[in-house]
Design an enzyme around this catalytic site. Structure first.
Site, PDB file in Angstrom:
ATOM      1  N   ARG A 110      35.376  35.542  30.855  1.00  0.00           N
ATOM      2  CA  ARG A 110      35.574  35.061  32.222  1.00  0.00           C
ATOM      3  C   ARG A 110      34.944  33.681  32.406  1.00  0.00           C
ATOM      4  NH1 ARG A 110      34.229  39.249  36.798  1.00  0.00           N
ATOM      5  NH2 ARG A 110      35.509  37.777  37.971  1.00  0.00           N
TER       6      ARG A 110
ATOM      7  N   CYS B 254      27.588  35.252  39.467  1.00  0.00           N
ATOM      8  CA  CYS B 254      28.476  36.045  38.611  1.00  0.00           C
ATOM      9  C   CYS B 254      29.851  36.019  39.251  1.00  0.00           C
ATOM     10  CB  CYS B 254      27.935  37.463  38.428  1.00  0.00           C
ATOM     11  SG  CYS B 254      27.692  38.344  39.988  1.00  0.00           S
TER      12      CYS B 254
END
Length: 279
Positions: free
Chosen positions: A175, A233
């Site tokens: 990611r 995050c």
């Protein structure tokens, strides 16, 4: 801030017993309450991450914004937490979701908050039984919210943080590099952020690594006290686990960017970096 399963077994056999909270939740798995009903530590209450540990999802603040102080205070009272309660939190995924509750309680001024190292699996490994069903009702607690014991930064400060300190992206490399993005509108990372996947702070059993090893990991990224670090995050959940790892390592806990990538990527004016290089 960590308790072992053996220590918790001793705690629940003596008075006063701690308040135990089950915070099971994972990305893509919304059945935390069902998992709790199927088997939990006896006496534990379930705390729903999207409902109790986050505000309403919105484009401006991201997928899991911080809850309002009033709502969070009410949630803690509903599970029986008083001002003087000792609280133990656990999940079944290396405390990556329970750490969100730990961070929020510290943010709200609660001092005696601990993570069960190794989570539910560590309890089971000790040969202890599980309870099933919805759990026993508890008396309403009297906890009073006291704001801002943990630091946060907004999206504009986050944008310039790499020039002032260390910006940490706690997501998986896939990611971070932009090779996949299962949840948010754009793939990649905030320019200047370094990648420290929060799973790297755990061993193969889901226990935190030794404190000195975690300290070296942060030092290699340029973090020596935590005071110069901002962590994000996907939506502000796993970043709390990285901040908990700082505390395990004995570092001053860094700052949280609550909106994280979900807020940043939704703003089309914000630049995006791709690949393994921070820039």
């Amino acid at each position: 801030m960590l308790v072992t399963a053996h220590e918790l077994i001793n705690d629940v056999s003596s008075l006063p017993t701690p308040v135990i909270l089950d915070v099971r939740w994972q990305l893509g798995d919304t059945r935390g309450r069902e998992h709790y009903w199927s088997g939990h530590i006896p006496g534990a209450q379930y705390m729903d991450l999207p409902g109790d540990l986050a505000g309403q999802r919105n484009v401006r603040e991201g997928r899991h914004p911080l809850p309002s102080p009033g709502d969070f205070e009410d949630a803690l009272r509903r599970v029986g937490i008083d001002n003087d309660s000792r609280v133990v939190l656990y999940d079944d995924c290396g405390n990556t979701s329970a750490a969100r509750a730990w961070w929020l309680m510290r943010w709200a001024g609660k001092e005696d908050v601990f993570l069960l190292d190794g989570g539910l699996k560590a309890w089971i490994a000790e040969g202890e039984d599980l309870a099933v069903g919805p759990g026993n009702p508890v008396s309403r607690g009297d906890f009073a919210f006291d704001l801002d014991h943990m630091l946060t930064v907004g999206i504009d400060d986050t944008a310039t943080w790499p020039e002032r300190g260390v910006l940490i992206d706690a997501r998986t490399p896939e990611r971070y590099e932009g090779r996949t993005e299962p949840m948010d509108s754009r793939a990649g990372h905030i320019p200047g952020a370094v990648n420290m996947p929060t799973g790297n702070f755990l061993d193969e059993r889901g226990h935190f690594l030794p404190a000195d090893q975690i300290r070296r990991m942060f030092a290699d990224a340029g973090v020596t006290s935590g005071s110069n670090a901002v962590v994000y995050c996907g939506s502000g959940i796993h970043a709390c686990h990285a901040l908990a790892a700082m505390a395990v390592a004995g570092l001053e806990t860094g700052r949280l960017f609550p909106g994280s990538w979900s807020q940043w990527s939704a703003d089309r004016k914000r630049p995006v970096a791709l690949g393994a290089d921070p820039r």
